[in-house]
Design an enzyme around this catalytic site. Structure first.
Site, mmCIF file in Angstrom:
data_model
loop_
_atom_site.group_PDB
_atom_site.id
_atom_site.type_symbol
_atom_site.label_atom_id
_atom_site.label_comp_id
_atom_site.label_asym_id
_atom_site.label_seq_id
_atom_site.Cartn_x
_atom_site.Cartn_y
_atom_site.Cartn_z
ATOM 1 N N GLY D 149 0.819 -1.198 0.000
ATOM 2 C CA GLY D 149 0.000 0.000 0.000
ATOM 3 C C GLY D 149 0.856 1.253 0.000
ATOM 4 N N CYS D 150 0.234 2.364 -0.290
ATOM 5 C CA CYS D 150 0.973 3.619 -0.445
ATOM 6 C C CYS D 150 1.503 4.120 0.894
ATOM 7 C CB CYS D 150 0.088 4.662 -1.119
ATOM 8 S SG CYS D 150 -1.547 4.878 -0.377
ATOM 9 N N TYR D 151 0.617 4.244 1.876
ATOM 10 C CA TYR D 151 1.085 4.694 3.183
ATOM 11 C C TYR D 151 2.118 3.733 3.777
ATOM 12 C CZ TYR D 151 -2.742 8.205 3.551
ATOM 13 O OH TYR D 151 -3.596 9.259 3.382
ATOM 14 N N THR D 153 4.246 1.839 2.312
ATOM 15 C CA THR D 153 5.549 1.991 1.652
ATOM 16 C C THR D 153 6.307 3.173 2.243
ATOM 17 O OG1 THR D 153 4.774 1.008 -0.415
ATOM 18 C CG2 THR D 153 6.669 2.501 -0.554
ATOM 19 N N ALA D 154 5.621 4.311 2.366
ATOM 20 C CA ALA D 154 6.296 5.497 2.892
ATOM 21 C C ALA D 154 6.715 5.301 4.342
ATOM 22 C CB ALA D 154 5.378 6.714 2.761
#
Lengths: 345, 345, 345, 345
Positions: D149-151, D153-154
């Protein structure tokens, strides 16, 4: 009979916002506005939005003598300039309302965070820290007002009910805040360019932003003891608005979101400009208004407290709150000339 | 004594803007607000920005009988719905102010541009086209108001002084206009998504946008003869604002920018909401305000006339102008409850 | 074997875009980059986005001798500086690709629109006007390239098929164009500030924008006779993109949207970077890409022609087109290192 | 010889981004693209930005049999749909790369955070969690990929070097993250409207966002023990980008910003897509690129650690990372077809 006011430093964003707000204030008559680099310019040429209110009034160079006898002088100057001006000014005008950082902190904290001695420490006691919801009695007992900073207003309103009741620990507090780009003012600098600020999040001032000292000072007064905060600001691509997302560790057992929301309703229920929301607050709900929207949560899973506040950085975070505090020191209703309704969409 | 008002269709953007503006109107008391899909929802839950003004008031389903005896009913409905409601409504309330397109055009023009017969043609004559700067006498002689569309307001204010004095030809007029995305309303559709509308310019409705008919009708009345316009709208990535850039060919010799600006000052000098500017107008100068900023140029090189107008599409282009026109029909000062000062920055 | 290139003036937006694009070009090796005010700064410190491509390369002060023997020098300098540099430069490097306005116009037109004599008129004939779709043969017969301006690229691509076939009159042409704020460059000025440019449309340069001369010159070459245009640019709140909305009057009978679209498909069907669309083009479709999207309409009602083009002002409107034109003069495939795919959403 | 690929669910934002990226991938040939609601629509009509790459290819309804024999199937479906499709799909295609959440978590954690049993728990072990920088060996030992997921990953890239070396405590971790609105996808919902998302910060999913479980799972693997995180996402008004601002308490003495930066350089120095920056990272530096920019600080004053990461949510946070992970499982260089250069400005 209206109070006669001047805006000193009227060509920046907080100055222009004072001009917008005082135009709608029934008891204030802004008769004088100064600006250095824009002296001679007609106000409505620089800010056509104000054409309907200020006719042919022009920015003038600052001449302190020209302020003699005015009831109110708002100072919307770069940080550091007020302390040079105020010693001369306090004998000339009835009330000084400083929107800069110069009169917000005790001399020691000022020197710690601003890295320089204060130029007029003997006058600090004449200024109330103008955050009415937390320090209203100060406004009855002081002649002048230091209007709070934008981030400190949001963070202090978010966290105060927790600290005033010692519901959370005074250390380990985290404030991650997001601000619109107008918070940087109207000065020319690369990070303020549209091409740099648009479509990006820019964290800045890591560990060292000067508002940290002001947040800690305000909250320490609320808590009755030292409070320590790690504050991290972020620029986000919008013109106005601050959201403060705050984290703290419980100091007592048995917290819940419901009891915390009750505490916030108790703290702010009578406040005309603070809205305690069930849903997460958004900055847009406060756009152009003097309101603050706050909420709070207790996370059972991690055992921590989350508090959020949203304001318009130029209104409740600057010029609107300055006016609210002035209303208080003038013993006018605090809501005079101020709206709690945001411009949505 | 305040007039008692209802907002019918209060959950869309023009409805919410009416709620924002009427909250600041000293002679209006909004006692009822309806919404279909949001019936039952507390106004401040859908629009937290309004929390300070509407307390626990909730959207109600539309029940015409519940409006009996009110002084004013604002209709902020999808196009086509007003003409179904108004025949029943006119006997129940003092004044109807319709923000939709249903009562703006004669029956023939309505059918041409909307592709369907009008449902209540016998009532069209009871509605004044509520653009006070151009058609103020109508507002004294009609009971109800059809508030103009957003693009027509901008285009008509930009071009009217040229056409009222026959300074330009009535054909070959070009209007290229740029609108903020709120002009699409709050309905769910792909082009209204942030991901679609941000960071792009989107021309739309090429050759066929329905506001063409309204622009032509308004300007034909001003000109005293048929006016023909090619109107091209563009969505630009901002929430509010319309800029109309208009081109026309001179009908007389000897035009100059100076004489044209004089004509605009003559036309609008006494208008509290129209600012004639030397510099090109920007939409931001009108943000949240009921103002229109206009300018004009004569291009000696190409022998053509350029006129520009900027408004806030939700205020002067919708709800603010509706209120201004209502003030006129109620014989209140037109400026009652309305500001000409924009929110800048 | 790659061509060795320098970017002169690499710290502005068109310079940075050249660095982005040449990093992906398999036949170019950018070995030198200059910047005046940022000399000494590591490229990746000023533009972290380029960290992956330029390692520790730093901006250097301009020293013409350091460019000796390079195959290509891109000039991304403020207008007026290229003509001072080029006389010295042409003997040192293989190809000059100038992104400024200095070598785009004949001396007379330059002086008319720029208000000053040209500093190197004898070199004008060595530069091809680098708009391959319209003037491709020039690129085979010239050594150096003057890359077209952003607005002229959009307007010329929108209107050229009409004028090359004399379908429209060469006078009375109107171009209303909207540009993202990056078009103003990275220089510090108030209109480029986020607080000034966000949430507003700002028309500017009324009647006098210098790109008018370039648009007219390019289209006059296409038409084979003098073309006159009234060009009105507008800043809109986005970083990149230009949309040109163009109006012209038919010069022949029997036009229709279908025949005009056919003419555009004929003109551009073989072009890798021009997409003729049925739907109105949007700037976002071209974001980051070297593409232009164009469409055309004939309005039977008003008897006029409407043509629209969308580009990314920094790619097809500047650095991408510069590279495309360089590919042509180097006899590489024009698409080398360039993409026609936009970054959406 | 290129691998033949399908994109299942190609009309949403992650699907369109796969189409953009695979068009530039030299070893992939996207021969099939499905979409439910947009079946029959030409890809370039829905996404004109892709006109240059996909010609007349149209979205097709999903027919699993049509995928038989393909080398790769990317799934860009709403959460929950992959687990219904994959059991049938794994026997038909060489590699499945799922961009949804269905195959990222163990069955227990999935059920905890998604509130429902997993539909294909027996297949979970066939999927590698495709975050190459942290779990590269998995990509050699699994056939299929669950793209993170995007969050997560960050947050995981920001915090991993701290947890892998036990430099911070595994509890009390705070992640405040800000995302562009494209993170909500292309579905129609009020919070995704431009009028709702523009000019505001919107915190959401307080305490309960499902990515919390994924962040904790990824970091627990890194730490070799349970990690607990309080994750608070915020929508900010931009199309793309995620910034994660992360807080943790030291688990060892003697930390400093310098030693922490060294640890990050050690962890990521060989990574082509991770840039360790001295300055605070911005999301814009990663726009359109597969890069992550990270930095770290130790705050001596409060004794806490601050780590930040910026990515493009649709590239490194979704489709780009999916491609990077696919490159790894196919034993291609991970950088094949992917750029680390952001689109700035």
């Amino acid at each position: 009979m209206a109070y006669r006011a001047a805006v000193v430093g009227g060509s920046g964003y907080t100055g222009a916002e004072l001009l917008r707000l005082t135009a709608a204030h029934p008891e204030l008559d802004t008769v004088h506005v100064t600006a250095e680099s824009n002296a001679g310019t007609v106000v409505a040429d620089l800010y056509p939005s104000l054409a309907g209110a200020y006719g042919a009034m022009a920015f003038e160079p600052l001449d302190v003598a020209a302020l003699d006898g005015l009831d109110v002088a708002f100072l919307a100057l770069p940080h550091g300039e007020s302390q040079r001006l105020v010693p001369d000014l306090v004998g000339r005008v009835g009330r000084v309302v400083d929107l800069g950082a110069d009169f917000r902190l005790p001399a020691g904290a000022y020197e710690q965070w601003y890295g320089t001695d204060h130029g007029a420490p003997e006058l600090l006691d004449e200024f109330a820290y103008g955050l009415p919801e937390l320090f209203r009695p100060d406004l009855c007992s002081h002649r002048h007002v230091a209007a709070p900073g934008c981030y400190p207003t949001a963070a202090a309103l978010a966290l105060a009910p927790l600290l005033s009741h010692a519901l959370v620990e005074p250390t380990g507090i985290v404030v991650d805040a997001m601000s619109g780009v107008s918070g940087r003012g109207r000065g020319l600098s690369a990070p303020s360019l549209y091409g740099e600020a648009n479509e990006t999040v820019t964290p800045y001032g890591l560990l060292t932003h000067r508002h940290t000292g002001e947040i800690e000072h305000a909250l320490s007064r609320v808590a009755g003891g030292a409070v320590q905060v790690l504050f991290t600001p972020h620029l986000v691509p919008m013109t106005r608005g601050i959201l403060a997302t705050c984290h703290a560790r419980p100091a007592v057992d048995g917290l819940s979101t419901a009891t915390l929301l009750d505490a916030y309703h108790d703290a702010y229920g009578a406040e005309p400009f603070v809205v305690v929301t069930e849903a997460p607050p958004t900055t847009k709900a406060t756009l152009g208004a003097n309101s603050a929207h706050v909420t709070v949560r207790f996370d059972e899973r991690t055992g921590s407290v989350l508090a959020l506040a949203a304001i318009d950085n130029l209104v409740k975070g600057a010029s609107g709150q300055a006016l609210q505090a002035l209303n208080a020191v003038l013993e006018l209703p605090e809501t005079t000339g101020l709206s709690a309704i945001g411009l949505v969409p």
